[in-house]
Design a protein around this motif. Structure first.
Motif, PDB file in Angstrom:
ATOM      1  N   THR A 223       0.832  -1.203   0.000  1.00  0.00           N
ATOM      2  CA  THR A 223       0.000   0.000   0.000  1.00  0.00           C
ATOM      3  C   THR A 223       0.865   1.250   0.000  1.00  0.00           C
ATOM      4  N   ARG A 225      -1.199   4.050   0.750  1.00  0.00           N
ATOM      5  CA  ARG A 225      -2.270   4.863   1.328  1.00  0.00           C
ATOM      6  C   ARG A 225      -1.782   5.559   2.592  1.00  0.00           C
ATOM      7  N   GLN A 253       1.793  -4.039   7.607  1.00  0.00           N
ATOM      8  CA  GLN A 253       1.485  -3.259   6.405  1.00  0.00           C
ATOM      9  C   GLN A 253       2.152  -1.890   6.442  1.00  0.00           C
ATOM     10  N   ARG A 257       4.449  -0.071   3.565  1.00  0.00           N
ATOM     11  CA  ARG A 257       4.158   1.263   3.041  1.00  0.00           C
ATOM     12  C   ARG A 257       5.417   2.124   3.030  1.00  0.00           C
ATOM     13  N   ASP A 301      -2.690  -0.896  -3.409  1.00  0.00           N
ATOM     14  CA  ASP A 301      -3.665  -0.125  -2.644  1.00  0.00           C
ATOM     15  C   ASP A 301      -3.210   1.332  -2.473  1.00  0.00           C
TER      16      ASP A 301
END
Length: 345
Positions: A223, A225, A253, A257, A301
């Motif tokens: 991700t 995000r 996660q 990132r 994502d």
């Protein structure tokens, strides 16, 4: 039944479009659609070079082979690195459709490549087609085919911007009147992200993992995000660097990132470079239409949110990011690479 066998034995002179990707090979055959969509991997016997497996079956062997088998990815960062393996992989892929019998020696072949490949690399792709026995071959840029396959009218005078974040490279192009006006290609994409995951776990957690494990981690929790839900993680199995024994760790996660931020900033910088070199009228069009994202990393994502924040333009993820390029070859094969101008009403 006899007629069916007779039709099957007759060679068909057809048009073939190939998305020769670093991660996946896709083959489109005129009248049949996409007949092959599998990893760009081939497994061969080490001594004889006889083919053991291709595509998904060969990909299962990655990291599990022995000295008698060599597992090859014929493309590296969007260009051919092993001509013999690429030839065998494509030939098997083209002939995989059970309902067709392709006469390669009398077919037209379109190969899609990154925008910034050198003339030597283009010549290598043409040589590959000639080694397959195809006399009529031409090369088109991936962003051009991908824009068409995603539903853009690239033949219109209105400018469009396409970003293809694939396995080996990220290709960025501004399209108008059927061709690329400005383009840029960088060798930062899906495989680069996989290697960053491998490096992070090795140096931060003391564990060695394989490429397939890194790819799975990317797909499961990758991700960019900004606001994460928290407490999202997966597991990584590998070999402990110190003890050499098998080991399993939890991967968060938020750590992935942090790994992904710098590569995606490099991609956004390349997009900004293209925009800075875009003619003003086409820039005005792109402000209205935004950017279209293709390729496997379009599925990471938060990529649309990240690029919007970095660049300030609307970002649209293609409905078919994994197959847009090969689907676009249908139109390019019809036009045989010529610029198509709509007739005046």
């Amino acid at each position: 039944m006899a007629n069916d066998r007779k039709m099957k034995n007759n060679h068909k002179l057809i048009k073939i479009g190939i998305d020769l990707g670093t991660a996946n090979l896709l083959v489109y055959v005129d009248g049949e659609g996409i007949i092959f969509n599998e990893p760009s991997v081939i497994a061969m016997e080490y001594e004889t070079n006889d083919v053991i497996a291709v595509g998904f079956n060969a990909a299962k062997m990655i990291g599990r082979g022995h000295h008698g088998i060599k597992i090859v990815s014929p493309l590296n960062q969007g260009v051919i690195s092993d001509m013999d393996a690429a030839k065998k992989l494509i030939e098997i892929a083209v002939r995989k459709g059970e309902a067709i019998d392709v006469n390669l020696r009398a077919s037209t072949l379109l190969i899609c490549c990154p925008s910034e490949v050198t003339q030597i690399e283009r010549d290598a792709m043409i040589d590959l087609a000639h080694h397959l026995g195809v006399p009529d071959v031409f090369i088109e840029e991936e962003v051009k085919a991908g824009g068409i396959g995603a539903g853009l009218d690239i033949y219109d005078s209105k400018g469009s911007m396409v970003i293809d974040i694939g396995g080996g490279s990220t290709d960025i192009g501004v399209l108008s009147l059927g061709d690329i006006v400005v383009s840029e290609s960088i060798r930062i994409a899906g495989n680069y992200l996989d290697q960053e995951i491998i490096n992070y776990l090795q140096y931060q957690h003391g564990i060695l993992i394989g490429k397939k494990t890194a790819q799975r981690i990317k797909e499961e929790i990758g991700t960019v995000r900004e606001n994460l839900p928290g407490n999202v993680f997966t597991y990584a199995n590998g070999r402990d660097i110190v003890s050499g024994l098998p080991r399993k760790i939890k991967v968060a996660q938020e750590d992935i990132r942090e790994i992904f931020i710098e590569p995606f900033k490099s991609i956004s910088n390349a997009i900004l470079k293209v925009l800075q070199n875009t003619p003003p009228e086409l820039s005005a069009d792109i402000i209205q239409s935004g950017m279209l994202i293709n390729g496997g990393c379009a599925l990471v994502d938060g990529v649309d949110e990240f690029l919007f924040k970095e660049i300030g333009l609307d970002v649209h993820i293609a409905k078919n990011p994994l197959t847009a390029i090969v689907e676009g070859t249908k139109v390019l094969l019809q036009n045989r690479g010529n610029y198509y101008v709509k007739p005046v009403d």
